[in-house]
Design a protein around this motif. Structure first.
Motif, PDB file in Angstrom:
ATOM      1  N   VAL A  62       0.857  -1.112   0.165  1.00 44.63           N
ATOM      2  CA  VAL A  62      -0.094   0.184  -0.024  1.00 44.63           C
ATOM      3  C   VAL A  62       1.055   1.262   0.063  1.00 44.63           C
ATOM      4  O   VAL A  62       0.263   2.441   0.560  1.00 44.63           O
ATOM      5  N   MET A  64       3.137   3.975  -0.912  1.00 39.56           N
ATOM      6  CA  MET A  64       2.829   5.059  -2.607  1.00 39.56           C
ATOM      7  C   MET A  64       4.358   5.467  -3.147  1.00 39.56           C
ATOM      8  O   MET A  64       4.359   6.478  -4.401  1.00 39.56           O
ATOM      9  N   THR A  65       5.567   5.427  -3.184  1.00 35.21           N
ATOM     10  CA  THR A  65       6.807   5.645  -3.686  1.00 35.21           C
ATOM     11  C   THR A  65       7.839   4.227  -4.131  1.00 35.21           C
ATOM     12  O   THR A  65       7.423   3.768  -2.634  1.00 35.21           O
ATOM     13  N   ILE A  69       8.114   0.616  -2.139  1.00 32.50           N
ATOM     14  CA  ILE A  69       7.126  -0.867  -2.162  1.00 32.50           C
ATOM     15  C   ILE A  69       8.374  -1.206  -2.161  1.00 32.50           C
ATOM     16  O   ILE A  69       7.649  -2.692  -1.810  1.00 32.50           O
ATOM     17  N   MET A  90       1.159   2.041 -12.194  1.00 34.81           N
ATOM     18  CA  MET A  90       2.132   3.158 -11.168  1.00 34.81           C
ATOM     19  C   MET A  90       3.168   3.724 -11.679  1.00 34.81           C
ATOM     20  O   MET A  90       4.143   2.703 -12.039  1.00 34.81           O
ATOM     21  N   GLU A  92       5.504   4.563  -9.947  1.00 38.61           N
ATOM     22  CA  GLU A  92       6.338   4.218  -8.820  1.00 38.61           C
ATOM     23  C   GLU A  92       6.110   3.132  -8.553  1.00 38.61           C
ATOM     24  O   GLU A  92       7.624   2.116  -8.820  1.00 38.61           O
ATOM     25  N   GLY A  93       5.094   2.561  -8.966  1.00 37.99           N
ATOM     26  CA  GLY A  93       4.849   0.760  -9.316  1.00 37.99           C
ATOM     27  C   GLY A  93       6.077   0.536 -10.122  1.00 37.99           C
ATOM     28  O   GLY A  93       6.621  -0.662 -10.354  1.00 37.99           O
TER      29      GLY A  93
END
Ligand code: G3P
Length: 226
Positions: A62, A64-65, A69, A90, A92-93
């Motif tokens: 969960v 976001m950076t 992650i 995304m 970052e993902g």
């Protein structure tokens, strides 16, 4: 086609595993919240699922950076050898997936809706890509058509993630809401369908099966009374 169960409910997982057709499990934050899951118990819960299921178990980051992650992914992967880290589609993902894949940690790229997103996921090193079907239907678009586009596009190329020796990237048809979604996903060649337990039960059933069974039972009573 392989079937994953899209749930965090241990009873559902145990029941589906007993049927012999369960190849894996996918979870997400909403599914964990639905069973009343607590943050402090999350890793233990994923371990319990991994102990039941002889196959990949997706546990979602969960963060976001990219750094968070990656940190999450390493921690999740350490829970059990069959953990797959679920990472949202995304920027970052993608970056985190690139790092995790290079470390041999399998990633399931989730919240994927379009062909470009799916190709980027495969290029970044994702082991699994999860195009969502039902959520397209929710906004009056054709989720099955979108899934077909992703399957066709991915199969045009040779995406071999470096997390598993020689195995191709696999497409998980996700956000599946009906047995008909499963039929369509299988016909278009999705590798896996991840289904809620309610859909899995509906996949077994057909009114003609019920009618046929009823007739067999009634005729067998005649045999017994003959
Ligand atoms: O696990 C991700 C996906 O399957 C969620 O489905 O029904 O919440 O759109 P849904």
């Amino acid at each position: 086609m392989k079937f994953f169960l899209d749930t965090a409910d241990l009873n559902e997982i145990e029941e589906a595993a007993s049927w012999g057709a369960l190849a894996g499990v996918t979870t997400n934050p909403s599914l964990y919240a639905r069973i009343g899951g607590k943050l402090s118990d999350f890793h233990n819960h994923i371990k319990r699922i991994c102990d039941i299921v002889d196959g990949p178990v997706s546990a979602e980051s969960v963060a976001m950076t990219r750094d968070e992650i990656v940190r999450d992914g390493r921690e999740l992967a350490a829970i059990a050898p069959n953990v797959v880290v679920k990472v949202p589609t995304m920027v970052e993902g993608l970056a985190a997936t690139h790092t995790l894949a290079a470390e041999g940690i399998p990633v399931n790229m989730t919240l994927c809706f379009t062909v470009p997103q799916a190709i980027l996921a495969a290029r970044s090193g994702a082991r699994y890509i999860s195009p969502f079907v039902g959520r397209f239907d929710d906004i009056s678009e054709d989720g099955i058509e979108q899934l077909g586009n992703v399957v066709a596009a991915i199969n045009n190329y040779d995406f071999t993630p470096n997390t598993v020796n020689g195995e191709q990237v696999e497409i998980i048809a996700a956000s599946i809401r009906s047995a008909n979604h499963v039929t369509q996903a299988a016909l278009m060649g999705a590798d896996i369908a991840t289904v809620p337990f309610g859909v899995l039960k509906k996949m077994v059933a057909h009114p003609l099966t019920d009618r046929g069974l009823d007739a067999f039972m009634k005729d067998w009573e005649k045999v017994q009374n003959a």
